[in-house]
Motif scaffolding. Structure first.
Motif, mmCIF file in Angstrom:
data_model
loop_
_atom_site.group_PDB
_atom_site.id
_atom_site.type_symbol
_atom_site.label_atom_id
_atom_site.label_comp_id
_atom_site.label_asym_id
_atom_site.label_seq_id
_atom_site.Cartn_x
_atom_site.Cartn_y
_atom_site.Cartn_z
ATOM 1 N N PRO A 66 66.548 -1.469 -32.477
ATOM 2 C CA PRO A 66 65.774 -2.088 -33.560
ATOM 3 C C PRO A 66 65.989 -3.605 -33.636
ATOM 4 N N ASN A 67 67.140 -4.051 -33.111
ATOM 5 C CA ASN A 67 67.434 -5.490 -33.183
ATOM 6 C C ASN A 67 66.854 -6.285 -32.019
ATOM 7 N N LEU A 68 66.161 -5.597 -31.152
ATOM 8 C CA LEU A 68 65.571 -6.279 -29.994
ATOM 9 C C LEU A 68 64.667 -7.436 -30.455
ATOM 10 N N ILE A 69 64.847 -8.585 -29.826
ATOM 11 C CA ILE A 69 63.970 -9.723 -30.134
ATOM 12 C C ILE A 69 62.844 -9.723 -29.102
ATOM 13 N N LEU A 70 61.641 -9.604 -29.603
ATOM 14 C CA LEU A 70 60.480 -9.495 -28.699
ATOM 15 C C LEU A 70 60.177 -10.832 -28.031
ATOM 16 N N GLN A 71 59.664 -10.729 -26.825
ATOM 17 C CA GLN A 71 59.277 -11.932 -26.095
ATOM 18 C C GLN A 71 57.814 -11.841 -25.682
ATOM 19 N N GLN A 72 57.193 -13.003 -25.576
ATOM 20 C CA GLN A 72 55.807 -13.033 -25.100
ATOM 21 C C GLN A 72 55.744 -12.337 -23.726
ATOM 22 N N GLY A 73 54.767 -11.487 -23.548
ATOM 23 C CA GLY A 73 54.617 -10.788 -22.261
ATOM 24 C C GLY A 73 55.249 -9.408 -22.257
ATOM 25 N N ASP A 74 56.094 -9.105 -23.264
ATOM 26 C CA ASP A 74 56.635 -7.745 -23.369
ATOM 27 C C ASP A 74 55.480 -6.764 -23.560
ATOM 28 N N ILE A 75 55.689 -5.553 -23.058
ATOM 29 C CA ILE A 75 54.675 -4.510 -23.254
ATOM 30 C C ILE A 75 55.283 -3.400 -24.104
ATOM 31 N N LEU A 76 54.514 -2.952 -25.096
ATOM 32 C CA LEU A 76 54.932 -1.786 -25.887
ATOM 33 C C LEU A 76 53.900 -0.682 -25.707
ATOM 34 N N VAL A 77 54.370 0.534 -25.553
ATOM 35 C CA VAL A 77 53.455 1.683 -25.573
ATOM 36 C C VAL A 77 53.795 2.464 -26.841
ATOM 37 N N ILE A 78 52.828 2.526 -27.748
ATOM 38 C CA ILE A 78 53.091 3.122 -29.061
ATOM 39 C C ILE A 78 52.131 4.284 -29.318
ATOM 40 N N GLU A 79 52.537 5.131 -30.261
ATOM 41 C CA GLU A 79 51.711 6.309 -30.563
ATOM 42 C C GLU A 79 51.590 6.478 -32.066
ATOM 43 N N GLY A 80 50.388 6.769 -32.549
ATOM 44 C CA GLY A 80 50.253 6.995 -33.977
ATOM 45 C C GLY A 80 48.821 7.286 -34.376
ATOM 46 N N GLU A 81 48.617 7.426 -35.683
ATOM 47 C CA GLU A 81 47.263 7.673 -36.186
ATOM 48 C C GLU A 81 46.470 6.388 -36.167
ATOM 49 N N ILE A 82 45.168 6.534 -36.002
ATOM 50 C CA ILE A 82 44.312 5.359 -35.846
ATOM 51 C C ILE A 82 44.452 4.388 -37.031
ATOM 52 N N GLU A 83 44.565 4.946 -38.266
ATOM 53 C CA GLU A 83 44.657 4.059 -39.435
ATOM 54 C C GLU A 83 45.944 3.234 -39.412
ATOM 55 N N SER A 84 47.049 3.861 -39.033
ATOM 56 C CA SER A 84 48.321 3.135 -38.953
ATOM 57 C C SER A 84 48.256 2.085 -37.847
ATOM 58 N N LEU A 85 47.650 2.468 -36.730
ATOM 59 C CA LEU A 85 47.540 1.530 -35.614
ATOM 60 C C LEU A 85 46.672 0.332 -36.005
ATOM 61 N N ARG A 86 45.624 0.617 -36.768
ATOM 62 C CA ARG A 86 44.743 -0.470 -37.232
ATOM 63 C C ARG A 86 45.505 -1.452 -38.101
ATOM 64 N N ARG A 87 46.323 -0.873 -39.038
ATOM 65 C CA ARG A 87 47.097 -1.751 -39.934
ATOM 66 C C ARG A 87 48.062 -2.610 -39.120
ATOM 67 N N LEU A 88 48.712 -1.958 -38.148
ATOM 68 C CA LEU A 88 49.682 -2.699 -37.335
ATOM 69 C C LEU A 88 48.984 -3.760 -36.486
ATOM 70 N N SER A 89 47.746 -3.466 -36.078
ATOM 71 C CA SER A 89 47.062 -4.388 -35.158
ATOM 72 C C SER A 89 46.880 -5.765 -35.771
ATOM 73 N N ALA A 90 46.808 -5.818 -37.120
ATOM 74 C CA ALA A 90 46.645 -7.112 -37.777
ATOM 75 C C ALA A 90 47.815 -8.045 -37.412
ATOM 76 N N ARG A 91 48.998 -7.456 -37.183
ATOM 77 C CA ARG A 91 50.192 -8.266 -36.852
ATOM 78 C C ARG A 91 50.106 -8.847 -35.435
ATOM 79 N N PHE A 92 49.262 -8.265 -34.617
ATOM 80 C CA PHE A 92 49.222 -8.671 -33.203
ATOM 81 C C PHE A 92 48.249 -9.814 -32.960
ATOM 82 N N LYS A 93 47.425 -10.127 -33.952
ATOM 83 C CA LYS A 93 46.352 -11.119 -33.689
ATOM 84 C C LYS A 93 46.892 -12.529 -33.628
#
Ligand code: ADP
Length: 216
Positions: free
Chosen positions: A189-216
């Motif tokens: 959980p303490n991992l510091i993300l870096q540009q270019g890192d790849i995440l593969v995530i799984e979840g419901e479309i609504e949760s993914l949509r909410r999270l996607s706002a953080r990626f813009k």
């Protein structure tokens, strides 16, 4: 290595056939149009000029030996349906067919085939998804509105703590983190993300949509 057959070698069928060969499979391609068969002959295992509405022809080609058959005839609905009927008669269990219209889809679904493909619509959905979520490079639809999504960490999230990114997305599971060639399946959980890192995530479309706002 498996053996597949692709019937109808227009742009859609030809792409499937050559992709399957690229994946090291044996592919027999069939089309009634000599021009299409000749243009693909050097790229697939076996290319045949034949009328796929003729059951004898299909039998002679030993098509029943194939693991799966893709019927990529779109425009000529009658030919597509006849061909599917013959394949069913030959006992082929895995038949995928392209549908060009709603009535075509309805008839194919009554014939009980494994999968009906709508190439233009599927492509349209994919393009719309990647336009609205540009950070999503790949996704896979699961059941019940759940998706597995591959996202790339952009500049805006460089230096962000992983637990902070996910703090309001506890229902989303992170399956993989990839940095360069390093792949990890259990994330600190303490991992510091870096540009270019790849995440593969799984979840419901609504949760993914909410999270996607953080990626813009
Ligand atoms: P695409 O959008 O992939 O070009 P089409 O529906 O236009 O799809 O092309 C389907 C292909 O199926 C064509 O190459 C056509 O020659 C072929 N085809 C149509 N009827 C038959 C048939 N009875 N037997 C074999 N091939 C056929």
């Amino acid at each position: 290595m498996a053996q597949f057959a692709v019937i109808g070698l227009g742009s859609f069928g030809a792409t499937i056939a050559t992709e399957l060969v690229g994946l090291n499979h044996d592919v027999i391609g069939i089309d009634s149009n000599k021009k299409y068969v000749e243009s693909i002959a050097d790229h697939i295992t076996h290319a045949v000029i034949a009328d796929a509405t003729d059951e004898h022809v299909l039998r002679e080609l030993n098509i029943q030996k194939c693991e799966a058959v893709v019927v990529a005839i779109g425009e000529n609905i009658e030919a597509s349906i006849l061909c599917v009927l013959h394949l069913k008669n030959l006992g082929i269990e895995k038949i995928w067919a392209k549908a060009k219209s709603k009535p075509h889809h309805m008839i194919l679904s009554h014939l009980g085939i494994s999968k009906i493909i709508h190439p233009e619509e599927d492509m349209g959905v994919r393009i719309a998804q990647s336009l609205s979520y540009p950070m999503v490079s790949r996704y896979m639809a699961l059941e019940d509105n759940r998706f597995i999504v591959k996202v790339e960490i952009k500049q805006a999230l460089h230096g962000e703590r992983f637990s902070h990114l996910m703090e309001r997305a506890l229902d989303i599971k992170t399956l993989i983190h990839k940095r360069g060639k390093d792949i990890s399946f259990s994330l600190d959980p303490n991992l510091i993300l870096q540009q270019g890192d790849i995440l593969v995530i799984e979840g419901e479309i609504e949760s993914l949509r909410r999270l996607s706002a953080r990626f813009k």
